[in-house]
Scaffold this motif. Structure first.
Motif, short mmCIF file in Angstrom:
data_model
loop_
_atom_site.label_atom_id
_atom_site.label_comp_id
_atom_site.label_asym_id
_atom_site.label_seq_id
_atom_site.Cartn_x
_atom_site.Cartn_y
_atom_site.Cartn_z
N ILE A 1 32.11 30.75 35.54
CA ILE A 1 32.05 31.36 34.21
C ILE A 1 33.42 31.58 33.22
CG2 ILE A 1 31.54 33.49 33.16
CD1 ILE A 1 29.43 31.87 34.58
N GLY A 2 34.44 31.34 34.21
CA GLY A 2 35.58 30.85 32.72
C GLY A 2 37.02 32.74 33.71
N PHE A 3 36.51 32.51 35.15
CA PHE A 3 37.47 33.60 35.08
C PHE A 3 38.58 32.41 35.74
CE2 PHE A 3 33.22 35.52 36.58
CZ PHE A 3 33.64 36.73 36.24
N LEU A 4 38.56 32.15 35.45
CA LEU A 4 40.20 31.42 36.12
C LEU A 4 41.71 31.68 34.56
CD1 LEU A 4 41.81 29.72 37.69
CD2 LEU A 4 40.92 27.35 36.99
N LEU B 1 21.65 39.57 34.20
CA LEU B 1 22.61 39.29 34.22
C LEU B 1 21.75 37.90 33.60
CD1 LEU B 1 24.58 41.13 36.59
CD2 LEU B 1 24.81 41.66 34.34
N PHE B 2 21.70 37.19 34.22
CA PHE B 2 21.39 35.43 33.70
C PHE B 2 21.73 35.07 32.43
CE2 PHE B 2 19.09 31.91 33.12
CZ PHE B 2 19.08 30.85 33.67
N ASP B 3 21.15 35.34 30.76
CA ASP B 3 21.39 35.21 29.88
C ASP B 3 23.23 34.66 29.38
OD1 ASP B 3 19.11 34.49 29.49
OD2 ASP B 3 18.17 36.49 28.32
N ARG C 1 31.59 36.39 40.07
CA ARG C 1 31.81 34.31 41.53
C ARG C 1 30.48 35.19 41.88
NH1 ARG C 1 37.34 33.12 42.38
NH2 ARG C 1 37.87 31.72 40.66
N ALA C 2 29.97 36.12 43.12
CA ALA C 2 28.96 36.01 43.96
C ALA C 2 27.46 36.37 43.01
CB ALA C 2 28.83 37.74 44.48
N VAL C 3 27.44 36.73 41.80
CA VAL C 3 26.48 37.12 41.07
C VAL C 3 25.91 35.65 40.26
CG1 VAL C 3 25.62 37.44 38.53
CG2 VAL C 3 27.05 39.36 39.76
N TYR C 4 26.95 35.55 39.46
CA TYR C 4 26.74 33.87 39.90
C TYR C 4 25.75 33.03 40.59
CZ TYR C 4 27.54 28.52 38.10
OH TYR C 4 27.25 26.76 38.35
#
Length: 373
Positions: A12-15, A314-316, A236-239
């Motif tokens: 998702i880009g958290f990095l 949160l999917f979209d 990350r857990a949501v993903y």
């Protein structure tokens, strides 16, 4: 890619948050770093090869680094770069892993334009040291070596067993360099510099009271980094939970509920801190975030605050953020997305956790300095 190779996932880009805060607090560090003495080994190896340039220098360096890995292994050292693949050479040798640190920490001189000297340029500069002398044995052209004056080499540098244990002289030298590091190129001492100046082992954690007490002007930013680490862990857990769900509902494949169950545990453990993050203040710390990543943070924070147990809404926003990966995006409702999901296994995929900001590597560095003999 190096970060991901060490287990840091970045669908998702958290990095982006991880790297920016880590660079602010601990400039020059890398997730690939192991022991502190490598920061001296690398320039010593380069100086040993003075006179070689081009492919010959590259081959010689590759062989010297391979030999060094074997000698360290023979001495019983762990965390040896290249130790796992020895006698084969490492694909990420010390001269690659530590080159940026050499520049940031002031062991490698900068070019006149402020850019970092490349490894090939360092070889050429070292070769020029012994050329073009006048009748008195003085260089005809002034010579600026690539490295600053370094501590003396140990007696066993060339042969025999060698360890990763710093000497007192080496630790003093590195403390002087690291103790001058500034946060994001500003005027204030970085958190790494403040930690090094204590001349003690690493605190119990990045969020420990001892760390917060010496953070100085970074204290508020450190608190936000803590909150962001936990929010990213939830994200990350949501993903993973969304991915597990789409495999089951859209792809019609049987899968476990491992990641969906883990999401509930992550929210329980990290949600209370995650919802306290001020995203605007975070951007003031580390710069503006990509729009889609910002949307992920704000919607995830609102979702946690709502105490909902269903991540489907949160999917979209998550699919939109992952879309930057193009055909590699797993949440995409496309043939490419379905093909990527076929490669994914819920039971083999690691469970999500918070960001770490390279604290393990920083702790190792501090402990090496404190344990010098």
């Amino acid at each position: 890619m190096d970060e991901e190779s060490m287990g840091v996932r970045d669908e998702i880009g958290f990095l982006t948050i991880h790297q920016r805060y880590a660079d602010r607090f601990f400039p020059g560090t890398s997730v690939l770093h192991t022991r502190a003495r490598y920061i001296l080994f690398v320039p010593w190896l380069f100086e040993d090869l003075a006179g070689l340039t081009g492919p010959a220098a590259m081959r010689a360096m590759r062989e010297r680094e391979r030999e060094l890995a074997g000698r360290l292994k023979d001495a019983g050292e762990s965390q040896v770069i290249g130790g796992r693949v020895f006698p084969q050479p490492s694909s990420q040798p010390p001269s690659t892993v530590y080159w940026n640190a050499l520049a940031v920490w002031g062991l490698l001189r900068r070019r006149l334009d402020g850019r970092t000297i490349s490894r090939a340029q360092a070889h050429r500069l070292l070769k020029s040291a012994g050329t073009a002398m006048d009748d008195d044995g003085q260089p005809l052209v002034s010579f600026d070596p690539p490295f600053v004056p370094l501590p003396k080499r140990p007696a066993n540098w060339r042969s025999g067993h060698i360890s990763l244990q710093l000497t007192t002289e080496e630790a003093t030298f590195l403390r002087e360099r690291l103790g001058q590091l500034r946060s994001n190129g500003g005027h204030e001492a970085s958190l790494l510099a403040r930690l090094v100046r204590t001349e003690t082992v690493a605190p119990d954690g990045m969020w420990a009271t001892e760390t917060r007490e010496i953070a100085g002007p970074d204290k508020s930013a450190l608190a936000r980094a803590h909150q962001a680490a936990h929010l990213a862990g939830v994200g990350r857990a949501v993903y993973d939970a969304l991915l597990e769900r789409i495999v089951e509902t859209d792809d019609k494949r049987e899968t476990s509920t491992r990641h969906r169950d883990h999401l509930a545990a992550v929210v329980e453990d990290h949600g209370s801190l995650a919802v306290r993050l001020d995203v605007g203040a975070l951007e003031a710390d580390i710069g503006a975030l990509p729009t889609k990543l910002r949307a992920v943070l704000t919607t995830t924070k609102d979702w946690v605050a709502s105490k909902s147990q269903n991540p489907a809404p949160l999917f979209d926003v998550y699919a939109a953020a992952e879309a930057r990966k193009g055909p590699r995006a797993r949440l995409a409702v496309t043939p490419h997305g379905r093909a990527r999901r076929l490669e994914w296994s819920s039971d083999e995929h690691g469970l999500a956790g918070p960001l770490h900001y390279r604290w393990e590597q920083v702790s190792m560095l501090l402990n090496d300095l404190a344990g010098a003999q």
